[in-house]
Structures are given as C-alpha cells and as structure tokens.
Scaffold this motif. Structure first.
Motif, PDB file in Angstrom:
ATOM      1  N   ILE A 162      38.618 -12.985  -8.104  1.00  0.00           N
ATOM      2  CA  ILE A 162      38.282 -11.587  -7.820  1.00  0.00           C
ATOM      3  C   ILE A 162      37.256 -11.551  -6.691  1.00  0.00           C
ATOM      4  O   ILE A 162      37.384 -10.781  -5.729  1.00  0.00           O
ATOM      5  CB  ILE A 162      37.765 -10.886  -9.102  1.00  0.00           C
ATOM      6  CG1 ILE A 162      38.924 -10.772 -10.107  1.00  0.00           C
ATOM      7  CG2 ILE A 162      37.164  -9.506  -8.782  1.00  0.00           C
ATOM      8  CD1 ILE A 162      38.533 -10.282 -11.477  1.00  0.00           C
ATOM      9  N   GLN A 163      36.280 -12.434  -6.781  1.00  0.00           N
ATOM     10  CA  GLN A 163      35.252 -12.547  -5.749  1.00  0.00           C
ATOM     11  C   GLN A 163      35.875 -12.928  -4.401  1.00  0.00           C
ATOM     12  O   GLN A 163      35.645 -12.271  -3.383  1.00  0.00           O
ATOM     13  CB  GLN A 163      34.255 -13.644  -6.199  1.00  0.00           C
ATOM     14  CG  GLN A 163      32.998 -13.747  -5.372  1.00  0.00           C
ATOM     15  CD  GLN A 163      32.040 -12.605  -5.663  1.00  0.00           C
ATOM     16  OE1 GLN A 163      31.812 -12.312  -6.831  1.00  0.00           O
ATOM     17  NE2 GLN A 163      31.529 -11.963  -4.640  1.00  0.00           N
ATOM     18  N   SER A 166      37.939 -10.153  -2.888  1.00  0.00           N
ATOM     19  CA  SER A 166      37.266  -8.874  -2.654  1.00  0.00           C
ATOM     20  C   SER A 166      37.057  -8.626  -1.162  1.00  0.00           C
ATOM     21  O   SER A 166      36.837  -7.502  -0.735  1.00  0.00           O
ATOM     22  CB  SER A 166      35.923  -8.806  -3.407  1.00  0.00           C
ATOM     23  OG  SER A 166      35.035  -9.758  -2.882  1.00  0.00           O
ATOM     24  N   SER A 171      35.538  -2.478  -2.012  1.00  0.00           N
ATOM     25  CA  SER A 171      34.487  -2.957  -2.909  1.00  0.00           C
ATOM     26  C   SER A 171      35.115  -3.836  -3.985  1.00  0.00           C
ATOM     27  O   SER A 171      36.338  -3.754  -4.232  1.00  0.00           O
ATOM     28  CB  SER A 171      33.759  -1.778  -3.573  1.00  0.00           C
ATOM     29  OG  SER A 171      34.550  -1.299  -4.628  1.00  0.00           O
ATOM     30  N   ILE A 172      34.291  -4.648  -4.605  1.00  0.00           N
ATOM     31  CA  ILE A 172      34.807  -5.623  -5.590  1.00  0.00           C
ATOM     32  C   ILE A 172      35.443  -4.912  -6.795  1.00  0.00           C
ATOM     33  O   ILE A 172      36.378  -5.426  -7.406  1.00  0.00           O
ATOM     34  CB  ILE A 172      33.714  -6.634  -5.999  1.00  0.00           C
ATOM     35  CG1 ILE A 172      34.325  -7.830  -6.753  1.00  0.00           C
ATOM     36  CG2 ILE A 172      32.608  -5.986  -6.814  1.00  0.00           C
ATOM     37  CD1 ILE A 172      33.474  -9.056  -6.790  1.00  0.00           C
ATOM     38  N   ASP A 173      34.952  -3.694  -7.100  1.00  0.00           N
ATOM     39  CA  ASP A 173      35.518  -2.940  -8.243  1.00  0.00           C
ATOM     40  C   ASP A 173      36.980  -2.574  -8.020  1.00  0.00           C
ATOM     41  O   ASP A 173      37.707  -2.276  -8.964  1.00  0.00           O
ATOM     42  CB  ASP A 173      34.762  -1.615  -8.466  1.00  0.00           C
ATOM     43  CG  ASP A 173      33.272  -1.825  -8.447  1.00  0.00           C
ATOM     44  OD1 ASP A 173      32.867  -2.938  -8.814  1.00  0.00           O
ATOM     45  OD2 ASP A 173      32.545  -0.879  -8.070  1.00  0.00           O
ATOM     46  N   VAL A 175      39.243  -4.553  -6.786  1.00  0.00           N
ATOM     47  CA  VAL A 175      40.156  -5.697  -6.910  1.00  0.00           C
ATOM     48  C   VAL A 175      40.793  -5.662  -8.305  1.00  0.00           C
ATOM     49  O   VAL A 175      40.068  -5.627  -9.302  1.00  0.00           O
ATOM     50  CB  VAL A 175      39.412  -7.052  -6.743  1.00  0.00           C
ATOM     51  CG1 VAL A 175      40.400  -8.211  -6.717  1.00  0.00           C
ATOM     52  CG2 VAL A 175      38.538  -7.041  -5.498  1.00  0.00           C
TER      53      VAL A 175
END
Ligand code: GLP
Length: 241
Positions: A162-163, A166, A171-173, A175
């Motif tokens: 996920i990181q 991203s 934004s990472i949210d 993914v």
C-alpha cells in the motif's frame, strides 16, 4: 533461472521486448501474461515502437493480466484496466476481445476468480508470463504470508505494498486494500516466465531470489526457482543495490 544484467532501465526494457518479440514470431497466436506497475512501461513502449516501425503483429495475440485492485472504477487512471488500455492496447493492433484483465468488480467475485483460471486454460495456457516484483518480493499481488493461493484469488494488500503503490494516488487512503490476483499456481503454469526488476528498491528481493538456494512463501518470487524456464532481467541498480 537465467539472470541477465543490463546497464540501466532503457537497456532492460529493450532486452525484454526482444525476448517477447522472439516468442511472438515463433507463435502468432501466443498467449501473453501481462503485468502492470512502473517496471513494464518501457517494455510496452518498445513493443509499441516495434509494432509501428517493424510491423510486429498482435492481431492473433491473447493477453491475460495478473491482477486488478478491488473497489476502483476502470476509468480511474490507477486501475489496471485503464493502465493496460492506455499504455499498450490502444497503441497496437490487438483485438480487445482477446485482452483479459481480472474483473475485480464482478458480482460473484469468488466464482469469477475460478472462471479466470478456467479461461486461461481454455485459451491453451500462458506461453510467456511477464512479471515485475514488489519490494517485498510479491509477484502479481501474491503477498508474503504463511500460505499462498494456488489459483486466482481475492487478497489483502500488505502495508508495504500500500505504501509502495501510494505514489500513484493522491493520498495513501485512496490506495485499495484488496485486489484480485492470479495465484502462484496460475503463474507457475506459464510455459515461460520473464521477470523484470529495476532500481535499488528491488535489490533486497532480487538478491535473495538470485541467490537461489531457498524457496519461501515469505518471498513469493522465490517459488519461481521451482519453474523450469524463468529469465530474470535486472538493471545494475537492482543487481548491485
Ligand atoms: C504492483 C503490481 C505488481 C508489480 C509490482 C511492482 O503492486 N501488482 O504486479 O509487479 O507491484 O511494481 P513496480 O513495477 O511499479 O515497482
């Protein structure tokens, strides 16, 4: 496992395209397994160039993609449907009916996963599978774990993936946390496998893979050591770190 070290990403992409072309010339109706991510982009650009300049013919080719995120629309630029259409399919003479990307929005997804593997078999199996590799050693979206899925399945993505992914999202949210991926068995059934890795971030995974003395589900790519026909193409950075 054959290992080819190329100077840089451009050379790696060219070498990969030469191998794909060679296989395509041997079998006009080849079944290709395709990957997404940044790594195969150079390969796809080179195949597009070969199509335009050298008449490389995709009219009888069938493709199966490794994976797709669950929960994003296919017109979202981060979906692998969008990626394949825009980075390869629309630039070559492939029949859209012969291109398959897992339909992660299918109603009954578990049934669909079985159907995907069945369809690959119906088309004669994958002749040449292209793979990238995750920084954690994943192939497709088969993440390091105690057990790995044999067939195409629904999977949870690890924090590390996920990181890593991203970077493509705002934004990472955003993914997705889940995906559909061909299983290790689906991949291992391919007659020939070509794994590409570029850049320092892949060094740790590549080092373990190339060492070649252990297989572990904690490094899913290591299962490829059991396959009789795998070529790994790396650039200097992935090779030396
Ligand atoms: C992604 C894909 C993989 C890909 C890998 C590496 O998450 N699901 O199929 O090989 O991660 O990606 P990249 O080439 O961008 O480093």
């Amino acid at each position: 496992m054959k290992v080819i070290v190329e100077k840089d990403y451009a050379a790696l992409s060219k070498k990969a395209a030469e191998i794909v072309k060679e296989e395509m010339l041997k079998k006009k109706d080849i079944v290709l397994g395709l990957a997404t991510g940044s790594t195969p982009l150079g390969l796809y650009q080179e195949l597009i160039r070969m199509h335009k300049d050298e008449g490389l013919d995709f009219s009888e080719v069938t493709t199966f993609n490794l994976d797709e995120y669950i929960g994003i629309d296919y017109d979202n630029p981060n979906s692998y449907h969008y990626y394949m259409k825009n980075n390869l399919f629309k630039h070559i003479n492939i029949d859209a009916n012969n291109t398959f990307v897992p339909d992660a929005n299918a109603k009954d997804l578990e049934d669909y996963c079985k159907e995907y593997d069945r369809l690959i078999e119906e088309k004669g199996g994958i002749d040449l599978q292209i793979l990238g590799i995750g920084v954690n050693g994943h192939i497709g979206f088969n993440e390091p774990d105690e057990e790995l899925n044999v067939g195409t399945s629904i999977v949870n993505l690890t924090e590390s993936t996920i990181q890593a992914n991203s970077r493509f999202f705002d934004s990472i949210d955003q993914v997705p946390k889940k995906a559909v991926t061909m299983g290790i068995g689906s991949i291992m059934k391919a007659k020939k496998i070509l794994l590409l890795a570029s850049g320092k971030s892949k060094h740790e995974a590549i080092k373990k893979l190339i060492k070649g003395d252990k297989v572990t589900t904690q490094l899913p790519a290591s299962l490829l050591l059991l396959h009789p026909d795998v070529t790994v193409i790396v650039d200097e950075e992935a090779y030396r770190g």
